[in-house]
Design a protein around this motif. Sequence first.
Motif, PDB file in Angstrom:
ATOM      1  N   SER A 105       2.923   2.499   6.435  1.00 60.15           N
ATOM      2  CA  SER A 105       4.263   2.599   5.869  1.00 60.15           C
ATOM      3  C   SER A 105       5.042   3.692   6.569  1.00 60.15           C
ATOM      4  CB  SER A 105       4.201   2.888   4.357  1.00 60.15           C
ATOM      5  OG  SER A 105       3.436   1.925   3.685  1.00 60.15           O
TER       6      SER A 105
ATOM      7  N   ASN B 152       1.582  -4.191   5.292  1.00 55.11           N
ATOM      8  CA  ASN B 152       0.419  -4.157   4.416  1.00 55.11           C
ATOM      9  C   ASN B 152      -0.464  -5.376   4.586  1.00 55.11           C
ATOM     10  OD1 ASN B 152       2.832  -2.726   2.797  1.00 55.11           O
ATOM     11  ND2 ASN B 152       0.894  -1.723   2.350  1.00 55.11           N
TER      12      ASN B 152
ATOM     13  N   GLY C  58       7.000  -1.234   5.030  1.00 57.06           N
ATOM     14  CA  GLY C  58       5.582  -1.280   4.715  1.00 57.06           C
ATOM     15  C   GLY C  58       4.952  -2.436   5.470  1.00 57.06           C
TER      16      GLY C  58
ATOM     17  N   GLY D 132      -2.793  -0.574   4.795  1.00 56.43           N
ATOM     18  CA  GLY D 132      -1.400  -0.677   5.185  1.00 56.43           C
ATOM     19  C   GLY D 132      -0.888   0.519   5.954  1.00 56.43           C
TER      20      GLY D 132
ATOM     21  N   ASN E 231      -7.391  -3.200   0.185  1.00 53.10           N
ATOM     22  CA  ASN E 231      -6.047  -3.241   0.752  1.00 53.10           C
ATOM     23  C   ASN E 231      -5.949  -2.204   1.860  1.00 53.10           C
ATOM     24  OD1 ASN E 231      -5.448  -4.103  -2.340  1.00 53.10           O
ATOM     25  ND2 ASN E 231      -3.938  -5.024  -0.980  1.00 53.10           N
TER      26      ASN E 231
END
Length: 736
Positions: free
Chosen positions: A601, A621, A619, A599, A597
């Motif tokens: 934010s 992501n 976010g 991302g 993953n």
Amino acid sequence: MNVKKALFASSLFLCGVGVLPVTAGLPVAHDESEISSPMPEQQKKKRTITGNVTDGFTGEPLIGVSIMLKGSSDGTTTDLDGNFSLSIPVKAQLEFSYIGYKKQVLDVTDLVVANVKLESDNEMLAEVVVVGAGTQKKVSVTGAITSVKGTELHAPSSSLTSNFAGKLAGVIAVATDGEPGTSSNFYIRGIGTFGGRATPLILLDGVEISSGDLNRIPPESIESFSILKDASATAIYGARGANGVMLVTTKIGTENTKASINVTVENSFLKPVNEVGYVDGARWMEIYNEAQLARTPNATPKYSQERIDYTRSGINPYVYPDVDWYDLVFKESTMNQRANVNIMGGGPKVSYYMSLQANHDTGLLDIPKAYSFDNNINKWGYTFQNNIAYKVTPTTRIDLRMNAQIGNNKGPNASVSDIFYQVYNNNPVTFPAYFPAEPGDKHIKYGNAILSGTSLYTNPYQYMLGSYKEVNYSMLNTSIYINQNLDFVTKGLKIIALVNWKSWSETSYIRWLDPYWYRADSKSWSPDNPGEYTLERLNSSGSEYISQSGIGRGADNTFYFHGQLNYENTFGEDHGVTAMLMYMQREYRNDVLPNRNQGLSGRLTYAFQQKYLAEFNFGYNGTERLDKGKRFEFFPAMSLGWVVSSEKFWQPIEKYVDYFKLRGSYGLVGSDETGSYDGAAHFLYVNNVNLGGGGSYSTGPTYSSIYKKGPSINSYAVQNAHWERVKKMDIGVDMT
């Protein structure tokens, strides 16, 4: 700001603010006797200590703090930058006091520099809440967040998750297994997904852990426990925030404090509160006959009155058994032990917290020592927490946090729930648990009966006694935090980096014996010789030797990194602004291909006079589970708050309700774990093909085409798959 400092310094000169008019480093004498009185030898030896006093939350220097040598009239005050200097004896204690803050006493036996953080004495203003990737004062929080101290979760149990129920608003805790040490399932405001994982994301000091890892953390090591419920609180986690977030923060030491040692030793007694009551065998047969005749009045009762009478008299418990399976399998009570030792403290540059916990859990199973292995439930678990913070420079701090968990679990190769199911699923009159041993016997003669054809019943006693399983596990979770203050660039700016490695491994093996099954031939029994009966063997597969499996192994590891830029500042008396921007990446590996993953934010908050509050979170992501063009998703959220009790019109009722805040939020959060637990492939956009061949297989859109050889489709690619999106709205009231 300089004008403000000058005015504050003038007010100190005019009113004194409760401090003595002394010159830094020079003692003040009030009478001649005090000057001429002889001083102890250790008081004659003096040294100079310097330091800085700041607000414990904002880090702002405090001007005019009163610093007194305890037990003396010597003292000084902090200057316009919060600095002080004082000549003190070799052994001394300094007392720091300031209007609006709690008094603090500092032991300065061997300190040369003492930097002190004072906490506000207004509990509401002083209370700090852990939020996503940071902290906020509780008064300025606009999201739905519940926070409790670790001490509030303390209970005489080694299972932390079993203590959640009733203590965390919005959290539903469900214990699905009574086995000791088993973690409960818990949900935040119910289930917010149609597939995949429905439980919340759990973060320990900013790093994801499992519910099993959380279950073994001692409450003594927890500083705070925050539950993020709505979109504004969870949006920065985007991909993982759809089901809420649990933030667990462990304790850290305090600078310039003596070592504090705390010891907890517990012995708890465990006894079921509501036990199931079972009727005896004779009454069971009577009730069965009544139910049978109620359905079919002309039917012949299954159990004759003669058999009922023989069972009630106990004339021969092996021919006419009357088994209380619950009493045979379970004990009335048991004892568990827990011990925790922790130490915390710190000097001018290093602070530390170390904790060691040992748990010993036994179960309610009443298993006799029949074989070379003892398969009574016996679980030992050890949890070690080590948090060290080192101030490399006045603006740079490095934290090392380590959580290690080691355990050994022994018991039957069957869950307690399964054993209990067999207990209540078997009636008391069909067969005895076992038959008495005779001279020369090398195995246990378990009782049983034919269920249908060649199928036999499950004997709960043998099901509990005939197998053994041992599991050894270890988990190491290590994180390095770097916190760099960038005030030299602009006031209120700092950068934080976190690198984490988490490794888990487990080994297990089982041992068992194939049982010998027998039944008593009732035709060979006579009331004239009630103690005599003939045994009939029901199977040919029994073994007198223990079988053993190979070693089963499981392991996984996780790498996680995030870097964030924080900004916090106030402008004038009325405006407060905070901002945060964070990048993260995570790799979890338990197979050849890892799960990843990534991302970005952010959060922006604004407060006007601490009355009108606004917050924006987002976010952005990405997940590898989806096809190109659909891997990244934007999850925004907005929240507003109004501290009504700060308005003038609230003053008439302030003595009844001293704090009242309205807040609301709306936003979008998501999940990429849809289908994770229903057999779907990790990569949703590709066909999962089995090229193994051999044997027949089904394929086609409805799996109705049957072929004998060739590749088969385990799962088809999902066309146009995208993120699961969850819209959340929250309206709340906070009041005291």
